[in-house]
Design a protein around this motif. Structure first.
Motif, PDB file in Angstrom:
ATOM      1  N   SER A 419     -20.515 -48.620   1.797  1.00  0.00           N
ATOM      2  CA  SER A 419     -20.129 -49.857   2.459  1.00  0.00           C
ATOM      3  C   SER A 419     -19.176 -50.645   1.575  1.00  0.00           C
ATOM      4  N   GLN A 420     -18.608 -51.703   2.136  1.00  0.00           N
ATOM      5  CA  GLN A 420     -17.654 -52.517   1.386  1.00  0.00           C
ATOM      6  C   GLN A 420     -18.292 -53.178   0.168  1.00  0.00           C
ATOM      7  N   ASP A 421     -19.604 -53.437   0.250  1.00  0.00           N
ATOM      8  CA  ASP A 421     -20.277 -54.068  -0.890  1.00  0.00           C
ATOM      9  C   ASP A 421     -20.933 -53.038  -1.812  1.00  0.00           C
ATOM     10  N   GLY A 422     -20.573 -51.743  -1.630  1.00  0.00           N
ATOM     11  CA  GLY A 422     -21.017 -50.726  -2.564  1.00  0.00           C
ATOM     12  C   GLY A 422     -22.317 -50.025  -2.237  1.00  0.00           C
ATOM     13  N   LYS A 423     -22.942 -50.356  -1.102  1.00  0.00           N
ATOM     14  CA  LYS A 423     -24.203 -49.719  -0.731  1.00  0.00           C
ATOM     15  C   LYS A 423     -23.959 -48.313  -0.187  1.00  0.00           C
ATOM     16  N   ILE A 424     -24.909 -47.412  -0.465  1.00  0.00           N
ATOM     17  CA  ILE A 424     -24.868 -46.080   0.124  1.00  0.00           C
ATOM     18  C   ILE A 424     -25.449 -46.164   1.528  1.00  0.00           C
ATOM     19  N   LEU A 425     -24.666 -45.780   2.524  1.00  0.00           N
ATOM     20  CA  LEU A 425     -25.112 -45.808   3.915  1.00  0.00           C
ATOM     21  C   LEU A 425     -25.273 -44.379   4.421  1.00  0.00           C
ATOM     22  N   TYR A 442     -23.976 -31.619  19.419  1.00  0.00           N
ATOM     23  CA  TYR A 442     -24.866 -32.272  18.473  1.00  0.00           C
ATOM     24  C   TYR A 442     -25.011 -33.745  18.863  1.00  0.00           C
ATOM     25  N   PHE A 443     -25.929 -34.431  18.184  1.00  0.00           N
ATOM     26  CA  PHE A 443     -26.213 -35.828  18.487  1.00  0.00           C
ATOM     27  C   PHE A 443     -26.122 -36.633  17.187  1.00  0.00           C
ATOM     28  N   MET A 444     -25.336 -37.708  17.222  1.00  0.00           N
ATOM     29  CA  MET A 444     -25.206 -38.552  16.030  1.00  0.00           C
ATOM     30  C   MET A 444     -25.053 -40.009  16.465  1.00  0.00           C
ATOM     31  N   PRO A 445     -25.950 -40.892  15.999  1.00  0.00           N
ATOM     32  CA  PRO A 445     -25.831 -42.311  16.367  1.00  0.00           C
ATOM     33  C   PRO A 445     -24.614 -42.939  15.717  1.00  0.00           C
ATOM     34  N   ASP A 446     -24.201 -44.088  16.246  1.00  0.00           N
ATOM     35  CA  ASP A 446     -23.036 -44.762  15.672  1.00  0.00           C
ATOM     36  C   ASP A 446     -23.453 -45.913  14.761  1.00  0.00           C
ATOM     37  N   LYS A 447     -24.664 -45.819  14.226  1.00  0.00           N
ATOM     38  CA  LYS A 447     -25.154 -46.815  13.276  1.00  0.00           C
ATOM     39  C   LYS A 447     -25.529 -46.122  11.972  1.00  0.00           C
ATOM     40  N   LEU A 448     -25.284 -46.807  10.864  1.00  0.00           N
ATOM     41  CA  LEU A 448     -25.611 -46.285   9.535  1.00  0.00           C
ATOM     42  C   LEU A 448     -26.831 -47.016   8.983  1.00  0.00           C
ATOM     43  N   CYS A 449     -27.637 -46.334   8.179  1.00  0.00           N
ATOM     44  CA  CYS A 449     -28.855 -46.914   7.623  1.00  0.00           C
ATOM     45  C   CYS A 449     -28.817 -46.873   6.105  1.00  0.00           C
TER      46      CYS A 449
END
Length: 467
Positions: A419-425, A442-449
């Motif tokens: 992420s822009q603040d350096g977090k691993i998503l 395949y199936f992939m959501p459009d949100k990162l965790c």
């Protein structure tokens, strides 16, 4: 050109074992006058039917059929689906062994017949205890192209895509939310047919293909939800796109009230788009005509009718943590602020079709603990002998669902970004091996965790909602 094997009386085109079974198919062909061809792991009955003249039926005439017993074939299935109308083409997916793959596509000659098939045959008990699922088949003609240089204009992207792929009809490019002179780094490319889009995807997807020196991302775009004409005739809400981030709801309301004071009921703005609610539909239609292309705070806006979603669609969108642009929950909760994006912090409710029937949703799992006294007898069991209500995890639900459908277990592939603040998503891609060669690979959501557990739950939730 793929080799085609026609079903023949001498058994050379044999499609399943058993003389009686083959005779039943031949009898069906003789009775109906339809031809039958096997190619590319599917068997096509008709397409076109006898005496058909003109082009194939338009989009919206095809339905998807799931949960078909593996030993059931056209001689049993076709008469059932003929109850809804005239079949243009029936495509049954086949295994090399001669069994079917559990699903098929049925194209009718009209949209009305397809809708009737969904109405009367979804959850139909095709055999004792065996319920089929019938829903609209999404004939996707649109690709998502990512990692596009942000300075490229629509005309440049359109010309480039026409150079490298065939059948391009249009390109949809959205301006950057903060800098309207740039695009958002992606575009949607519309093709003249599903086949043209599939061929383009096949050419572009290996990852070695570059546009303007950039390696692009290519995938199927999420299809736009179809809304029936009767529902659209009742819509009195406009979807306004390409607004400035700084533009306020009061400004939007004032601008839309200019052509006729007092017609706007309320405005709901989310980032750079908004929903404008009118008291009367006629005023909404008139405002759409007047305001489309107008400038508000220096931005040229796009105005269309908002697409309503039903209650089931609404909870699915909330379940995914998003509302689709252009659609608002107008039917289920018209006065609630339910269009805001939400992040998922814990597993949401599930309403999953198992064996053609809805399981209770959300499943209320009793989370109490009980004392384990000495002498209590324990019996070994399989998790698959339990009921869906025993699972609170979406990942466990998905595993259970695959087992109940005699599918191989789901496979999870983990991806990351920063992420822009350096977090691993993190995000998981889910592959269902048993259906991986269908239109949904395949199936992939459009949100990162931010956690592996959260990413896996979200991916499982997304997959369950799209199966």
């Amino acid at each position: 050109m793929h080799e085609e094997n026609k079903v023949a009386p001498n058994g050379c085109g044999k499609i399943r074992s058993g003389t009686q079974n083959e005779a039943a198919l031949l009898a069906l062909m003789e009775k109906t006058g339809y031809s039958m061809v096997q190619e590319n792991g599917q068997r096509k009955f008709g397409g076109p039917p006898p005496g058909w003249e003109g082009p194939p039926p338009p989009r919206g005439c095809e339905v998807f059929v799931g949960k078909i017993p593996r030993d059931m074939y056209e001689d049993e299935l076709v008469p059932v689906f003929e109850r809804a109308g005239r079949i243009y083409e029936f495509r049954l997916m086949m295994e090399f062994s001669g069994e079917n793959r559990g699903y098929a596509f049925v194209m009718y000659t009209t949209k009305e017949e397809a809708q009737l098939a969904i109405k009367i045959l979804n959850n139909y008990e095709i055999r004792p205890g065996k319920f089929i699922g019938v829903c609209v088949s999404l004939d996707n003609c649109r690709l998502f192209i990512g990692a596009i240089p942000k300075e490229k204009k629509k005309e440049e992207i359109l010309n480039e895509m026409k150079k490298v792929t065939e059948g391009v009809v249009d390109v949809i490019v959205y301006p950057n939310a903060t800098d309207k002179t740039k695009n958002r780094g992606f575009a949607f490319v519309e093709y003249e047919s599903h086949r043209a889009a599939a061929m383009a995807r096949r050419r572009l997807i290996p990852g070695t293909f570059q546009l303007w020196g950039h390696t692009i991302q290519v995938d199927w775009a999420d299809p736009e939800k179809e809304v029936d004409e009767e529902t659209m005739q009742r819509v009195k809400v406009l979807y306004v796109r390409n607004l400035m981030i700084s533009t306020t709801e009061d400004t939007i309301k004032a601008e839309f009230n200019k052509f006729k004071p007092g017609v706007v009921e309320r405005v709901k703005k989310l980032r750079d788009y908004a929903f404008v609610h009118f008291f009367h539909r006629d005023d909404a239609i008139a405002a759409m005509s007047v305001m489309n292309g107008k400038c508000i705070d220096g931005a040229s806006i796009e105005v269309t009718l908002a697409k309503p979603v039903n209650k089931e669609g609404a909870w699915k969108q909330h379940f995914n943590g998003q509302m689709s642009p252009g659609s608002e929950n107008l039917l289920g909760f018209p006065n609630k602020e339910d269009g805001h994006q939400k992040s998922i912090g814990k597993p949401a409710s599930l309403s999953v079709r198992l064996n053609g029937q809805h399981s209770p949703g959300p499943p209320e799992v009793e989370r109490c603990t009980y004392s384990f006294f000495p002498g209590i007898k324990l019996t070994p069991i399989s998790m698959y002998s339990l009921k869906p209500s025993h699972f609170s995890s979406a990942a466990m639900h998905l595993d259970y669902f695959c087992n109940k459908n005699n599918w191989a277990p789901p496979e999870y592939y983990l991806y990351s970004t920063t992420s822009q603040d350096g977090k691993i998503l993190l995000v998981y891609k889910v592959l269902i091996p048993s259906i991986a060669d269908s239109s949904q690979s395949y199936f992939m959501p459009d949100k990162l965790c931010t956690t592996v557990e959260g990413a896996k739950e979200l991916a499982a939730q997304f997959t369950l909602l799209h199966l």
